[in-house]
Design a protein around this motif. Structure first.
Motif, mmCIF file in Angstrom:
data_model
loop_
_atom_site.group_PDB
_atom_site.id
_atom_site.type_symbol
_atom_site.label_atom_id
_atom_site.label_comp_id
_atom_site.label_asym_id
_atom_site.label_seq_id
_atom_site.Cartn_x
_atom_site.Cartn_y
_atom_site.Cartn_z
ATOM 1 N N LEU A 275 0.862 -1.182 0.000
ATOM 2 C CA LEU A 275 0.000 0.000 0.000
ATOM 3 C C LEU A 275 0.897 1.230 0.000
ATOM 4 C CD1 LEU A 275 -2.875 1.098 0.036
ATOM 5 C CD2 LEU A 275 -2.804 1.010 2.527
ATOM 6 N N TYR A 276 0.659 2.111 -0.957
ATOM 7 C CA TYR A 276 1.545 3.264 -1.138
ATOM 8 C C TYR A 276 1.124 4.426 -0.261
ATOM 9 C CZ TYR A 276 3.893 0.833 -4.839
ATOM 10 O OH TYR A 276 4.644 -0.083 -5.520
ATOM 11 N N THR A 277 2.128 5.065 0.318
ATOM 12 C CA THR A 277 1.907 6.230 1.159
ATOM 13 C C THR A 277 2.878 7.316 0.732
ATOM 14 O OG1 THR A 277 1.713 7.019 3.440
ATOM 15 C CG2 THR A 277 3.513 5.508 2.977
ATOM 16 N N SER A 278 2.528 8.562 1.011
ATOM 17 C CA SER A 278 3.337 9.687 0.559
ATOM 18 C C SER A 278 4.732 9.636 1.157
ATOM 19 C CB SER A 278 2.672 11.004 0.935
ATOM 20 O OG SER A 278 1.409 11.114 0.319
ATOM 21 N N GLY A 279 5.701 10.047 0.367
ATOM 22 C CA GLY A 279 7.073 10.120 0.849
ATOM 23 C C GLY A 279 7.558 11.555 0.881
ATOM 24 N N SER A 280 8.530 11.826 1.735
ATOM 25 C CA SER A 280 9.046 13.192 1.851
ATOM 26 C C SER A 280 9.725 13.643 0.573
ATOM 27 C CB SER A 280 10.028 13.271 3.026
ATOM 28 O OG SER A 280 11.082 12.340 2.849
ATOM 29 N N THR A 281 10.185 12.690 -0.240
ATOM 30 C CA THR A 281 10.839 13.046 -1.499
ATOM 31 C C THR A 281 9.830 13.270 -2.615
ATOM 32 O OG1 THR A 281 11.016 10.732 -2.192
ATOM 33 C CG2 THR A 281 12.817 11.621 -0.873
ATOM 34 N N GLY A 282 8.560 12.990 -2.360
ATOM 35 C CA GLY A 282 7.540 13.131 -3.394
ATOM 36 C C GLY A 282 7.217 11.821 -4.072
ATOM 37 N N LYS A 283 8.137 10.839 -4.000
ATOM 38 C CA LYS A 283 7.880 9.526 -4.590
ATOM 39 C C LYS A 283 7.214 8.638 -3.548
ATOM 40 C CE LYS A 283 10.222 5.481 -6.560
ATOM 41 N NZ LYS A 283 9.227 5.270 -7.637
ATOM 42 N N PRO A 284 6.020 8.106 -3.843
ATOM 43 C CA PRO A 284 5.318 7.279 -2.846
ATOM 44 C C PRO A 284 6.128 6.062 -2.439
ATOM 45 C CG PRO A 284 3.856 7.894 -4.649
ATOM 46 C CD PRO A 284 5.248 8.284 -5.072
ATOM 47 N N LYS A 285 5.938 5.648 -1.199
ATOM 48 C CA LYS A 285 6.613 4.467 -0.660
ATOM 49 C C LYS A 285 5.634 3.295 -0.665
ATOM 50 C CE LYS A 285 7.386 6.262 3.428
ATOM 51 N NZ LYS A 285 6.889 7.635 3.387
ATOM 52 N N GLY A 286 6.082 2.169 -1.171
ATOM 53 C CA GLY A 286 5.268 0.964 -1.172
ATOM 54 C C GLY A 286 5.428 0.216 0.140
ATOM 55 N N VAL A 287 4.557 0.490 1.095
ATOM 56 C CA VAL A 287 4.626 -0.150 2.414
ATOM 57 C C VAL A 287 4.205 -1.616 2.269
ATOM 58 C CG1 VAL A 287 3.593 -0.197 4.710
ATOM 59 C CG2 VAL A 287 4.259 1.995 3.675
ATOM 60 N N LEU A 288 5.071 -2.520 2.726
ATOM 61 C CA LEU A 288 4.806 -3.955 2.584
ATOM 62 C C LEU A 288 4.436 -4.563 3.937
ATOM 63 C CD1 LEU A 288 4.917 -6.508 0.727
ATOM 64 C CD2 LEU A 288 7.217 -6.870 1.627
ATOM 65 N N HIS A 289 3.270 -5.208 3.978
ATOM 66 C CA HIS A 289 2.846 -5.953 5.163
ATOM 67 C C HIS A 289 2.824 -7.448 4.835
ATOM 68 C CE1 HIS A 289 1.853 -2.789 8.000
ATOM 69 N NE2 HIS A 289 1.375 -2.089 7.001
#
Length: 662
Positions: A275-289
């Motif tokens: 699930l992607y969440t906003s990143g400080s660099t502007g590129k979303p982070k793909g959070v893996l569970h």
């Protein structure tokens, strides 16, 4: 119960006994390293045990707990009267059928599947069908742009896209298939040609529409038992683009497919979803569970935080495209055999009483929503709420951001009539579930406080030097040890995972949020660290200033950001949205400054206050303070604003900037 690390394995081990495991784990229950100076960061829970989360959510409830005829979801459409009821047995059958469809399309364990759908039952079916066969779902909120969808498809290397023709959000038609096709074209242009797209016909009636570009219409629904209700009283004609080389019709694929599908047994640490969440660099982070730990944590937090009882009807108003919808619409409630409301519409459509009408209609007992929605409805007063009885309500919850005390009081007094405890939950996409939260009727409430850590969660507050602060203090919120549901990595970029969450303070998980602990040990979230201001050496919380502003009867909503100041380092730049009928004036501005000064202190007096008819918000309702900081600085290099619900508000705010803020 003991909160210390020595008790954690026993606590979670007892909970794990309530679930089905094909094979048991060997070795440590929870193993981890949070210190980047000692090697790679890792978290492992019950590694070696095998299970299937879909089996635990559906088969176990139908066969072992005899809940087959219990309602899993009351689906409430955008239009009043557009509704559907799905039992656990029906949901299991549909999930097995669609799992077989996915297998027929070559989807196998470990493959990533992108899901871009509105809030319909088929969204739940698609995600559970993925996990039944061991595939990894990546759900993209159906309000995101084609570029955002493309970016997420490519980052996770998805092999299949599942979408719908369209949906209504209030009175606005969203032609989802057009956006999906644009995203797929962008993928092709960037060298990633996704070859298959399954489309659900949600709005259009099969018998009355031929998709554009097709030689013949997809087959009518030859499986009449799948049609519980027509989704709208009249057919809505949607111009649906159709590429027969790529596109497949959901209902055509289902016809004649077996409704039995053996689950794929997965290791506890196998990937479950991205699930992607906003990143400080502007590129979303793909959070893996991962499978096992997330299942335990979502199930347990749901059960205890909402005091779930078997006769409850639960309603979380979030979208499944966000982590709240994952954990507290799908996985947590279904793991407990709960009955939930699944809502497609808006809280103000067709009128501002819609949510309370639904509460009465389904006798909702546990209600979970965002402070943004509460503040929105506050503007219309108590009369729309009091049109309905709401006698079924027992627990109220908030999620998404710190709730200001004024909204908390309105929620408690008007909506809950002072008889429903409020669970103000703090957590993140990364945490998988609640980490700071009251427990209803057990935790004395303080309006605006997330109160205490959940079982097994060990928070700390650090100063800028990384030193732990004791007693009443304010600083960085961190966690000293993992819990089963915490994220395992950023998909495809473990180094970014370590840098973002563990490098600033080795030995701790860094939330990125500021926090205050009071003399009673209660935790108060003060906002993102980059939303905390250092004014003349004093650390100020933007949330605290915002709360002071909205206490004024003329202010409906406020957002505060920092602006560079030659002397003080940072100054406070405040955006205020006024209540209906109020005119902005110099005298009002003076009143607001006086109120903040009196509420917090002279150091917090706003330097600039700007009248903001609207604020830039994401489609999930969160204020984009990054954009507001740019406006305060008169910097038009805004970066990616594709997640904004209404980008036109930006130009208006630039034009209305405070004339002295140059």
């Amino acid at each position: 119960m003991c909160l210390f690390s020595s008790c954690v394995p026993e606590f979670w081990g007892d909970i794990a006994k309530d679930f089905f495991w094909k094979t048991k784990h060997a070795g440590q229950f929870l193993d981890y390293n949070f210190d980047v100076t000692k090697g790679e960061i890792f978290i492992k829970c019950m590694e070696g045990a095998s299970t299937n989360i879909c089996y635990n959510l559906l088969d176990r409830n139908v066969n072992e707990h005899k809940l087959g005829d219990k309602v899993a979801f009351y689906w409430e459409g955008n239009e009043p009267g557009d509704e559907l009821t799905v039992t656990y047995r029906e949901l299991l059958r549909r999930v097995c059928q669609f799992a077989n469809v996915l297998k027929s399309q070559g989807v196998k364990k470990g493959d990533r599947v992108s899901i871009y759908m509105p809030m319909v039952v088929e969204l739940v079916v698609a995600m559970l069908a993925c996990v039944r066969i061991g595939a990894v779902h990546s759900i993209v909120f159906a309000g995101f742009s084609a570029e955002s969808l493309c970016e997420r498809i490519m980052d996770s290397q998805c092999s299949l896209l599942i979408t719908a023709d369209g949906f209504y959000r209030g009175d606005k038609l969203i032609n989802l298939k057009l956006i999906a096709d644009e995203a797929l074209q962008k993928c092709r242009d960037k060298g990633f040609p996704l070859q298959r797209c399954i489309m659900l016909k949600h709005l259009s009636k099969e018998a009355e529409e031929t998709p554009l570009g097709s030689q013949s219409p997809p087959a009518k629904r030859a499986c009449p038992d799948l049609q519980v209700n027509d989704r709208r009283e009249q057919a809505i004609h949607v111009q649906v683009p159709w590429n027969p080389e790529v596109d497949l019709c959901w209902f055509t694929l289902l016809c004649g497919v077996s409704d039995e599908c053996e689950p794929e047994w997965c290791d506890s640490e196998d990937p479950l979803f991205i699930l992607y969440t906003s990143g400080s660099t502007g590129k979303p982070k793909g959070v893996l569970h991962t499978v096992g730990g997330y299942m335990l944590y979502a199930a347990t937090t749901f059960k205890l935080v909402f005091d779930y009882q078997p006769d409850d009807v639960y309603w979380c108003t979030a979208d499944i495209g966000w982590i709240t919808g994952h954990s507290y619409i799908t996985y947590g409630p279904l793991a407990n055999g709960a009955t939930s409301v699944l809502f497609e519409g808006l809280p103000t459509y067709p009128d501002v009483s819609r949510m309370w009408e639904i509460v009465d209609k389904y006798h909702v007992s546990k209600f979970y929503t965002a402070p943004t929605a509460i503040r929105l409805l506050m503007k219309y007063g108590s009369e729309p709420v009091q049109k309905y009885k709401r006698q079924s309500l027992k627990v109220l919850g908030t999620v998404g951001e710190p709730i200001n005390p004024e909204a908390w009081q309105w929620y408690y007094t008007v909506v809950g009539e002072k008889r429903c405890p409020i669970v103000d939950t703090f957590w993140q996409t990364e945490t998988g579930g609640h980490v700071l939260t009251p427990l209803p009727a057990a935790t004395p409430m303080k309006p605006g406080s997330a109160t205490f850590p959940f079982f097994g969660v060990v928070p700390a507050i650090l100063n800028e030097s990384g030193e732990e602060l004791e007693g009443p203090s304010e600083g960085y919120l961190v966690f000293k040890q993992p819990w089963p549901g915490v994220m395992r990595t950023v998909y495809g970029n473990h180094q970014r995972f370590e840098t973002t969450y563990f490098r600033k303070f080795p030995g701790y998980y860094v939330t990125g949020d500021g926090c205050r602990r009071d003399e009673d040990g209660y935790y108060w979230i003060t906002g993102r660290i980059d939303d905390m201001l250092n004014v003349s050496g004093h650390l100020l919380s933007t949330a605290e200033v915002e709360s002071a502003l909205v206490e004024h009867e003329a202010v409906a909503e406020a957002a505060v950001v920092g602006r560079p100041h030659a002397v003080k380092g940072e100054s406070l730049y405040c955006f205020v949205t006024l209540t209906d009928g109020v005119t902005y004036s110099c005298s009002l501005e003076a009143e607001l400054k006086k109120q903040v000064r009196e509420k917090i202190g002279a150091i917090a007096t706003p330097d600039y206050i700007q009248n903001a008819p609207g604020l830039p918000k994401t489609r999930s309702g969160k204020i984009m303070r990054r954009v507001l900081r740019k406006i305060a600085r008169n910097d038009r290099d805004l970066g990616d604003v594709s997640t904004l619900a209404d980008s036109s508000v930006i130009e208006q705010l630039f034009q209305n900037r405070c004339c002295t803020a140059v």
